[in-house]
Design an enzyme around this catalytic site. Structure first.
Site, PDB file in Angstrom:
ATOM      1  N   GLU A 280       0.719  -1.147   0.022  1.00  0.00           N
ATOM      2  CA  GLU A 280       0.203  -0.023  -0.170  1.00  0.00           C
ATOM      3  C   GLU A 280       0.850   1.356   0.183  1.00  0.00           C
ATOM      4  OE1 GLU A 280      -3.105  -0.080   2.945  1.00  0.00           O
ATOM      5  OE2 GLU A 280      -4.080  -1.846   2.076  1.00  0.00           O
TER       6      GLU A 280
ATOM      7  N   GLU B 189      -5.256  -8.366  -0.487  1.00  0.00           N
ATOM      8  CA  GLU B 189      -5.937  -8.144   0.857  1.00  0.00           C
ATOM      9  C   GLU B 189      -7.404  -7.852   0.638  1.00  0.00           C
ATOM     10  OE1 GLU B 189      -4.366  -4.938   3.667  1.00  0.00           O
ATOM     11  OE2 GLU B 189      -2.440  -5.558   3.167  1.00  0.00           O
TER      12      GLU B 189
HETATM   13  O1  AHR Z   1      -5.365  -5.580   7.218  1.00  0.00           O
HETATM   14  C1  AHR Z   1      -5.153  -4.535   8.151  1.00  0.00           C
HETATM   15  C2  AHR Z   1      -4.448  -3.270   7.457  1.00  0.00           C
HETATM   16  O2  AHR Z   1      -5.240  -2.807   6.156  1.00  0.00           O
HETATM   17  C3  AHR Z   1      -3.060  -3.468   6.493  1.00  0.00           C
HETATM   18  O3  AHR Z   1      -2.390  -3.340   7.522  1.00  0.00           O
HETATM   19  C4  AHR Z   1      -3.076  -2.690   5.373  1.00  0.00           C
HETATM   20  O4  AHR Z   1      -2.258  -3.108   4.307  1.00  0.00           O
HETATM   21  C5  AHR Z   1      -4.480  -2.083   5.121  1.00  0.00           C
HETATM   22  O5  AHR Z   1      -4.557  -0.876   5.028  1.00  0.00           O
END
Ligand code: AHR
Length: 519
Positions: free
Chosen positions: A194, A315
Site C-alpha cells: 500500500e 488484501e
Molecule cells: O489488514 C489491515 C491493514 O489494512 C493492513 O495492514 C494494510 O495493508 C491495510 O490498510
C-alpha cells in the site's frame, strides 16, 4: 357476473397462478464457456504483526496448546481445514517499518522495537524462520512482502539471499547458523504494501515507487532469478486519489519485471445500510478488477510476447467496525472484528467476483487469518470459527476447476440510491474430469425468495443435486467461544428428474447457496 365474464376471471386467475409459479429467475450453464482455471492461490490469506494475529494467535510460546516451536496446534488444524493455499507475511502496514534482520537468530538476543504502524511493541520472537517453518508444517506456500516504505533495496536483496541462497554466501551462512541448512526457496515476493496510501510509512508517488520497485526487483532477481514478484497496485480509492493513474504508472514501468499487480479492497461493515446496499459491492469489485485487467492489457499491447501479469487481490475483507482510525485505538482493539451472518454473505460477493474473473485473478489473500479481521478467533484455552470461515472453506473446494461464464436473468433490486442490480449474484465452476459442476448463488434480496430455473446447455443431470447453504434469520448473529454452531452451513439434497437438462430451485432470501451436481 355473466357467464362469459366469470370464465374470463377464472381463466385469468388460473393464468395468474401459473405465472406466479413460473420461476422468477433463470440461470444457464454451458461448460464450454470457460473463463479460466481457478488458481489454488485464490484461496490464500494474509497474516500481519497486528494485534493478536501472530502473537496469541498463530504463535503462543508456553501454551499447553502449542507445539515445541510455539505454534498453536489447534490453530494450525483450523488453518489446514480452511484450505489456506498461500500466506502473505509480515504485513500490511507493519512491513513498511519492519527490518527482517531483527527477527532472525537466537530469540533472546533479538531486539524489541516500537511498531510504528500500529503503536505496538514488537518482540521479534516470531521472524522469518518461524514464519517459513509454520508454512512448511501446514503445507502452505509463503509470500514474503518486502519493506518498500522505510526499507532499502539492499535489505530486500539480502532477505532473498538469507532465504533462498544455496551457496556459501554471508547471508546463507547466517541462515545455516540459525538452524536451517537447505534454502527455504520462497517463490513469491511482494514488492511492498500500500505504498499508494498516505497512511503508509515511506509513502511514495507512483513514479517514486515504480523506480524503487524496479531496482529492488532487479536486485532480488539477481540473487534468485526464479522468484515471482508482486507489484503494489491500487489500495487507495479515497476521493481525490488517482488509483487508475497509480496502476498505469506502475505497470508502464514494471511490466517487464513483475508477475502480479496487487489490489486491496475492504468493504465497510453494514451499519445503518440496507442489506441490499451492503451486498451491492459486487459491481464495484467487478469494476476494479476489470479496469485493472484492461490496464494490464493496455500496458502489454504492442509487445509481441508480453510478460504475463495477473492480479493478486492480496488484501480483501469486510473492515472495520473496531477502529475509529487512530493507531493506538487499533492497537487496543487489534482489529478483532466479530463477523455477523451478513458478513458471511459478503464473502460470496468477493468470491463470486474472483471466480468470474478467474482468467486474471490468480491470487487472493483474505485479510487476515487469526484474531485480526479473522475467520479464526483464539483465547488462551481454545478457538472458535467465525461466520466468514465457512464460505471460504467451501468455495476453496473449487480450486483447480474451470470457472464458467454463466448467463443469468434475475429480478432486480435497488440500492437506496436507486441503482438497480440483480438480486442473484452468481458464479460457477466445472471440473471436466469428474464432470462435477458447482453453482454459487448469493441471493442479495432481504425480502424475496427467488424461484429459479437452472438449465444446462450440455449434458444431462444425474438424479440429485447436493445443496450447501448458509441462511439465518438474524443478519447480525455472530459466533463466540462456546456458542459457535448457529451459523454453520447446512447440507441437503434435492431430487431431480434424471436425464433432464433443467431443474427448479428457490434460493431463500439473504442466503448463500452452492448447488453441486454431475452432468
Ligand atoms: O489488514 C489491515 C491493514 O489494512 C493492513 O495492514 C494494510 O495493508 C491495510 O490498510
Amino acid at each position: 357476473m355473466n357467464r362469459s365474464l366469470a370464465v374470463l376471471v377464472l381463466s385469468s386467475l388460473a393464468l395468474g397462478r401459473s405465472f406466479a409459479q413460473a420461476p422468477a429467475a433463470r440461470i444457464k450453464i454451458d461448460p464450454d464457456r470457460v473463463v479460466g482455471e481457478i488458481h489454488p492461490h485464490v484461496f490464500g490469506n494474509f497474516a500481519e504483526h497486528l494485534g493478536r494475529c501472530v502473537y496469541g494467535g498463530m504463535y503462543e510460546e508456553g501454551s499447553a496448546l502449542s507445539d515445541a516451536d510455539g505454534f498453536r496446534k489447534d490453530v494450525m488444524e483450523a488453518v489446514k481445514q480452511l484450505g489456506v493455499s498461500i500466506l502473505r507475511w509480515p504485513g500490511g502496514n507493519f512491513v513498511s517499518g519492519y527490518n527482517w534482520k531483527d527477527g532472525i537468530g537466537p530469540k533472546s538476543s533479538r531486539p524489541a522495537r516500537a511498531d510504528l504502524a500500529w503503536g505496538a511493541l514488537e518482540s521479534n520472537r516470531f521472524g522469518t524462520d518461524e514464519f517459513l517453518r509454520y508454512c512448511e508444517r501446514t503445507g502452505i506456500e509463503p509470500v514474503l512482502c518486502i519493506n518498500a516504505g522505510l526499507g532499502t533495496i539492499d535489505d530486500a536483496r539480502e532477505w532473498v539471499e538469507y532465504v533462498n541462497e544455496s551457496r556459501d554466501t554471508y547471508w546463507a551462512a547466517q541462515r545455516r547458523k540459525n538452524g536451517r541448512d537447505k534454502p527455504w526457496n520462497v517463490k513469491y515476493w511482494g514488492l511492498g504494501n500500500e505504498i499508494d496510501g498516505p497512511w503508509q510509512l515511506g509513502h511514495k508517488t507512483a513514479a517514486e515507487y515504480a523506480a524503487f520497485a524496479l531496482e529492488a526487483g532487479k536486485a532480488m532477481r539477481r540473487v534468485d532469478p526464479s522468484i515471482k514478484l508482486v507489484a503494489v497496485g491500487a489500495s487507495n480509492y479515497k476521493p481525490g486519489s488517482d488509483w487508475m493513474g497509480w496502476n498505469r504508472t506502475v505497470l508502464e514501468k514494471l511490466k517487464d519485471e513483475v508477475d502480479y499487480l496487487s489490489l486491496h479492497t475492504y468493504v465497510p461493515p453494514r451499519r445503518e445500510q440496507t442489506l441490499e446496499d451492503f451486498l451491492s459491492a459486487s459491481r464495484m469489485l467487478d469494476e476494479r478488477i476489470e479496469i485493472t485487467a484492461s490496464q494490464i492489457r493496455a500496458a502489454q499491447s504492442g509487445t509481441a510476447k508480453p510478460r504475463p501479469i495477473a492480479i493478486a487481490f492480496d488484501e480483501w475483507n469486510v473492515c472495520c467496525r473496531t477502529s475509529p482510525g487512530i493507531d493506538l485505538e487499533v492497537h487496543r482493539t487489534g482489529l478483532e472484528e466479530r463477523y455477523g451472518f451478513e458478513d458471511a454473505l459478503a464473502m460470496g460477493v468477493f468470491l463470486n467476483s474472483f471466480l468470474r474473473h478467474a482468467d486474471v485473478v490468480k491470487m487472493a489473500n483474505l485479510a487476515q487469518l487469526v484474531n485480526a479481521l479473522a475467520p479464526i478467533v483464539t483465547n488462551k484455552s481454545g478457538l472458535f470459527l467465525q461466520s466468514i470461515y465457512f464460505p471460504i472453506e467451501e468455495y476453496g473446494k473449487q480450486r483447480g476447476n474451470m470457472a464458467l461464464d454463466v448467463w443469468v436473468s434475475s429480478p432486480t433490486i435497488a440500492t437506496s440510491g436507486g441503482e438497480a442490480f440483480r438480486a442473484l449474484d452468481v458464479s460457477a465452476s466445472w471440473n471436466p474430469s469428474t464432470r462435477r459442476l458447482s453453482l454459487n448463488v448469493l441471493n442479495r434480496s432481504s425480502q424475496d425468495d427467488i424461484s429459479t430455473q437452472v438449465e444446462s446447455a450440455d449434458g444431462k443431470l444425474a438424479n440429485q443435486v447436493e445443496i450447501w447453504q448458509m441462511r439465518h434469520p438474524d443478519m447480525r448473529a455472530t459466533h463466540d467461544f462456546g456458542r459457535d454452531r448457529t451459523l454453520v452451513p447446512k447440507s441437503s439434497v434435492l431430487a431431480v428428474t434424471p436425464n433432464t437438462k433443467r431443474f427448479n430451485y428457490t434460493f431463500p432470501k439473504a442466503s448463500l447457496t452452492i448447488l453441486k451436481f454431475t452432468l
